[in-house]
Write an enzyme that holds these catalytic residues in place. Structure first.
Site, short mmCIF file in Angstrom:
data_model
loop_
_atom_site.label_atom_id
_atom_site.label_comp_id
_atom_site.label_asym_id
_atom_site.label_seq_id
_atom_site.Cartn_x
_atom_site.Cartn_y
_atom_site.Cartn_z
N ASN A 154 0.75 -1.14 -0.06
CA ASN A 154 0.09 -0.11 -0.11
C ASN A 154 0.83 1.17 -0.02
O ASN A 154 0.22 2.44 -0.56
CB ASN A 154 -0.88 0.09 1.10
CG ASN A 154 -1.62 1.31 1.52
OD1 ASN A 154 -2.39 1.66 1.06
ND2 ASN A 154 -0.79 1.97 2.51
N TYR A 171 2.83 9.20 -11.74
CA TYR A 171 2.06 8.44 -11.00
C TYR A 171 1.16 7.72 -11.73
O TYR A 171 0.88 6.30 -11.33
CB TYR A 171 1.33 9.61 -10.14
CG TYR A 171 0.18 9.10 -8.80
CD1 TYR A 171 0.69 8.56 -7.87
CD2 TYR A 171 -0.90 8.92 -9.24
CE1 TYR A 171 -0.11 7.88 -6.79
CE2 TYR A 171 -2.11 8.73 -8.26
CZ TYR A 171 -1.36 7.68 -7.01
OH TYR A 171 -2.37 7.64 -6.24
N LYS A 205 0.94 3.58 -11.49
CA LYS A 205 -0.19 2.92 -10.87
C LYS A 205 -0.84 2.00 -11.95
O LYS A 205 -1.48 0.92 -11.61
CB LYS A 205 -1.32 3.90 -10.47
CG LYS A 205 -0.81 4.54 -9.01
CD LYS A 205 -0.60 3.61 -7.95
CE LYS A 205 -0.40 4.47 -6.57
NZ LYS A 205 -0.14 3.54 -5.43
N THR A 245 -6.76 11.49 3.31
CA THR A 245 -5.56 11.14 3.96
C THR A 245 -4.63 12.08 3.92
O THR A 245 -4.48 12.80 3.17
CB THR A 245 -4.99 9.66 3.44
OG1 THR A 245 -4.17 10.09 2.08
CG2 THR A 245 -5.87 8.63 3.30
N1 LIG Z 1 -5.33 9.25 -0.54
C1 LIG Z 1 -5.75 9.30 -1.93
O1 LIG Z 1 -6.43 9.93 -2.24
C2 LIG Z 1 -5.24 7.96 -2.64
C3 LIG Z 1 -5.99 7.66 -4.02
C4 LIG Z 1 -5.47 6.78 -4.84
C5 LIG Z 1 -4.61 5.97 -4.13
N2 LIG Z 1 -3.85 6.15 -3.08
C6 LIG Z 1 -2.84 5.35 -2.91
O2 LIG Z 1 -2.93 4.64 -1.53
C7 LIG Z 1 -1.86 4.45 -0.99
C8 LIG Z 1 -1.95 4.98 0.48
O3 LIG Z 1 -1.73 6.12 0.54
P1 LIG Z 1 -2.45 7.12 1.66
O4 LIG Z 1 -3.60 7.86 1.08
O5 LIG Z 1 -2.90 6.25 2.81
O6 LIG Z 1 -1.54 8.42 2.12
P2 LIG Z 1 -0.40 8.33 3.06
O7 LIG Z 1 0.65 9.18 2.66
O8 LIG Z 1 -0.98 8.54 4.50
O9 LIG Z 1 0.31 6.97 3.28
C9 LIG Z 1 1.38 6.55 2.35
C10 LIG Z 1 2.19 5.97 2.97
O10 LIG Z 1 3.58 5.26 2.50
C11 LIG Z 1 4.59 5.50 3.05
N3 LIG Z 1 5.85 5.29 2.50
C12 LIG Z 1 6.25 6.42 1.04
N4 LIG Z 1 7.05 5.95 0.51
C13 LIG Z 1 7.75 4.76 1.34
C14 LIG Z 1 8.79 3.97 1.09
N5 LIG Z 1 9.79 4.27 0.21
N6 LIG Z 1 9.04 2.91 1.91
C15 LIG Z 1 7.96 2.67 2.89
N7 LIG Z 1 6.97 3.54 2.99
C16 LIG Z 1 6.64 4.45 2.36
C17 LIG Z 1 4.64 6.62 3.47
O11 LIG Z 1 5.46 7.11 4.83
C18 LIG Z 1 2.97 6.73 4.34
O12 LIG Z 1 2.97 6.43 5.54
C19 LIG Z 1 -0.79 5.15 -1.82
O13 LIG Z 1 -0.24 3.82 -2.65
C20 LIG Z 1 -1.38 6.04 -2.66
O14 LIG Z 1 -0.96 6.26 -4.02
C21 LIG Z 1 -4.37 7.32 -2.45
#
Ligand SMILES: NC(=O)c1ccc[n+]([C@@H]2O[C@H](COP(=O)([O-])OP(=O)(O)OC[C@H]3O[C@@H](n4cnc5c(N)ncnc54)[C@H](O)[C@@H]3O)[C@@H](O)[C@H]2O)c1
Length: 265
Positions: free
Chosen positions: A104, A169, A173, A204
């Site tokens: 994730n 991105y 994805k 988030t």
């Molecule tokens: N929030 C949104 O709108 C949204 C929409 C579509 C997809 N996503 C995807 O959901 C996933 C989770 O994101 P979120 O929204 O919870 O945001 P978030 O920023 O709260 O969580 C992402 C987490 O990944 C960790 N991370 C980043 N790079 C890293 C690395 N190299 N090694 C280990 N950990 C790492 C960060 O420290 C963070 O805790 C991501 O893959 C994001 O692309 C989020």
């Protein structure tokens, strides 16, 4: 209803439970990863929390343990092969195996191909896509030894349709979506399932830079359902897909976007 064709685990109230399962969640310190780690632990799994920031994953582990669950924080960088390998080994050492890998962790940089540098492109592809290859590569042998497992990846609706100004991105994805299918096909006979979750806009920390004044008109235009999607709602979908309730589902893409992908706006 019963019979040899029905799997006994799919019955009654146990469908969304993860009793005796070991789950590894990346990006577990915040957002969707944190909410999913909490949901998995509440469903009975022992959970390894992986992330870059020790304080954040340690705090989530403490929250799980305070509620009576089992958790183990491990600092890891998901784009680094040796770090991911060590993370998987630490999981197996701590809890005796690995049943569920939720890949994730991710970043969401902005920029068109002419705006971003080569380094920014490489970083996004490494953290958002290479990480999924690495996690699967090092987790699958353990799952094969255990007789099966579940891999769940987080892509996003921008991996299904492109969005202006998010070139790396969108590419990363989209790669995650098709890599999910490839893994599902390659390891189905090992009883390993692999699915991908595609959220729309989720409330988030990833979106902290998106000010409400800009965000609200965007959602008004692109998201038919009112309200903000919460990390906990994505976590419930992840829990379903991780559980035996989904034991005939593999290679599939699950969109949770308030209806964004349903039409052209
Ligand atoms: N929030 C949104 O709108 C949204 C929409 C579509 C997809 N996503 C995807 O959901 C996933 C989770 O994101 P979120 O929204 O919870 O945001 P978030 O920023 O709260 O969580 C992402 C987490 O990944 C960790 N991370 C980043 N790079 C890293 C690395 N190299 N090694 C280990 N950990 C790492 C960060 O420290 C963070 O805790 C991501 O893959 C994001 O692309 C989020």
């Amino acid at each position: 209803m019963s019979g040899p064709g029905l799997r006994s685990s799919v019955s009654g109230s146990k469908t969304m439970q993860l009793i005796n399962k070991v789950a590894l969640v990346t990006g577990a310190g915040s957002g969707i990863g944190r909410a999913s780690a909490l949901a998995f632990a509440q469903a009975g799994a022992a959970v390894v929390l992986a992330g870059r920031t020790w304080e954040k994953i340690h705090a989530v582990a403490a929250e799980i343990e305070a509620a009576g669950g089992q958790a183990h924080p491990v600092q890891a960088h998901v784009a680094d092969g040796s770090s991911v390998r060590a993370l998987v080994e630490a999981t197996v050492q701590r809890f005796g195996g690995l049943d569920i890998l939720f890949q994730n962790a991710g970043i969401s940089p902005v920029g068109t191909v002419t705006e971003i540098s080569e380094e920014e492109w490489d970083e996004c592809i490494a953290i958002d896509l290479r990480s999924v290859f690495l996690g699967a590569k090092y987790a699958i042998p353990h799952m094969q030894r255990r007789g099966g497992g579940v891999i769940l990846n987080t892509a996003g609706t921008f991996g299904l349709r492109a969005c202006r100004g998010k070139a790396a991105y969108a590419a990363a994805k989209a790669g995650v979506v098709n890599l999910t299918r490839a893994i599902a096909l390659d390891y189905a006979r090992d009883n390993i399932r692999c699915n991908v979750v595609c959220p729309g806009y989720v409330d988030t920390p990833l979106n902290d830079g998106f000010a409400p004044a800009e965000r609200d008109p965007f959602l008004q235009q692109y998201q038919p359902l009112p309200g903000l999607i919460q990390a906990e709602e994505v976590a419930q979908l992840a829990l379903y897909l991780a559980s035996d309730a989904a034991n005939m589902i593999t290679g599939q893409t699950f969109v949770i976007d308030g209806g964004q992908q349903a039409g052209i706006f």
